[in-house]
Design an enzyme around this catalytic site. Structure first.
Site, PDB file in Angstrom:
ATOM      1  N   ASP A 175       0.838  -1.202   0.000  1.00  0.00           N
ATOM      2  CA  ASP A 175       0.000   0.000   0.000  1.00  0.00           C
ATOM      3  C   ASP A 175       0.871   1.250   0.000  1.00  0.00           C
ATOM      4  O   ASP A 175       2.038   1.203   0.413  1.00  0.00           O
ATOM      5  CB  ASP A 175      -0.893   0.032   1.255  1.00  0.00           C
ATOM      6  CG  ASP A 175      -1.874  -1.121   1.272  1.00  0.00           C
ATOM      7  OD1 ASP A 175      -2.172  -1.659   0.191  1.00  0.00           O
ATOM      8  OD2 ASP A 175      -2.320  -1.488   2.379  1.00  0.00           O
TER       9      ASP A 175
HETATM   10  N1  URA Z   1      -1.393  -5.972   3.665  1.00  0.00           N
HETATM   11  C1  URA Z   1      -1.826  -4.694   3.744  1.00  0.00           C
HETATM   12  O1  URA Z   1      -2.869  -4.422   4.324  1.00  0.00           O
HETATM   13  N2  URA Z   1      -1.083  -3.738   3.165  1.00  0.00           N
HETATM   14  C2  URA Z   1       0.076  -3.977   2.530  1.00  0.00           C
HETATM   15  O2  URA Z   1       0.717  -3.042   2.034  1.00  0.00           O
HETATM   16  C3  URA Z   1       0.528  -5.302   2.452  1.00  0.00           C
HETATM   17  C4  URA Z   1      -0.237  -6.286   3.032  1.00  0.00           C
END
Ligand code: URA
Length: 235
Positions: A102
């Site tokens: 993310d």
């Molecule tokens: N899970 C998440 O919620 N965000 C990420 O960036 C990776 C795994």
């Protein structure tokens, strides 16, 4: 680079086959037929033809990036900075990230132009393990461990068993989570389903590869030969 190695690297054939092609006169370098398999070429300058077709030398490259928050894991974006903007020196090589983190997540991202490997390692069938360091609001407890282990439901779909390891349980808890899928916002949603909010998320492993502690946020380096082999063997 030796002409026969160049052809092998491009997947034209085995060592024996490419030598045979060269001897048969099927290979030209800058318009000249070359019949000597240890002929040396400059792979970034010379034009090499096989069966009168110009070959494009694409070097395979494997990088590990310590992704900072604030950049997105896409190859391009009209508004945000992408992880590829951080490695412009190799941008011409059609790189892409193996999976996503993310925008606000940090940590290990493998970036490569090996499409075949990326496709394999990201396939849900392949179950590549990914370990994250996570800080969450609220006390993480043994019930959470059991729920993660049993498989959390996200949108009526059961996740595969996940390993939750508590480092510290407090108002803000610290833990490791290992999953072998890559659902959208998976870790954040898994904690939401046990009524906890993720405050910080950092990926520390991807398959057999561990983030190099020496890389500061935004820094990257090439994987070593051994790491490339380990990556290819990842489960
Ligand atoms: N899970 C998440 O919620 N965000 C990420 O960036 C990776 C795994």
């Amino acid at each position: 680079m030796r002409l026969d190695k160049y052809l092998r690297d491009l997947g034209i054939g085995s060592r024996k086959e490419v030598k045979e092609y060269i001897r048969k006169g099927l290979v030209k370098v800058n318009e000249l037929i070359i019949k000597d398999d240890d002929f040396k070429i400059k792979e970034n300058e010379d034009l090499v033809y096989f069966n009168n077709e110009l070959l494009k030398y694409e070097k395979m490259i494997y990088l590990m990036l310590n992704k900072p928050a604030g950049v997105i894991s896409s190859t391009e974006d009209y508004k945000d900075k992408t992880v590829l903007d951080l490695i412009s020196e190799y941008k011409h090589l059609d790189l892409f990230p193996f999976g996503r983190l993310d925008k606000d997540s940090e940590g290990l991202l493998i970036i490569s132009n090996d499409g075949e490997l990326g496709h394999k390692l990201l396939s849900p069938k392949y179950h590549v393990k990914k370990k994250y360091y996570v800080e969450v609001e609220g006390e993480v407890n043994s019930e959470d461990i059991s729920e993660f282990k049993a498989g959390i439901y996200l949108d009526n779909e059961k996740c595969q068993s996940a390993l939750l390891e508590i480092i510290e349980s407090n108002n803000i808890s610290k833990c490791y989570v290992t999953i072998c899928e890559g659902k959208y916002h998976q870790i954040k949603r898994m904690f939401e389903s046990v009524n906890k909010k993720v405050l910080y998320l950092k990926r520390i492993t991807f398959g057999n590869i561990t983030l190099d502690d020496n890389l500061k946020l935004g820094e990257y380096r090439k994987l070593t030969k051994e790491e490339i082999e380990l990556l290819k063997d990842s489960k």
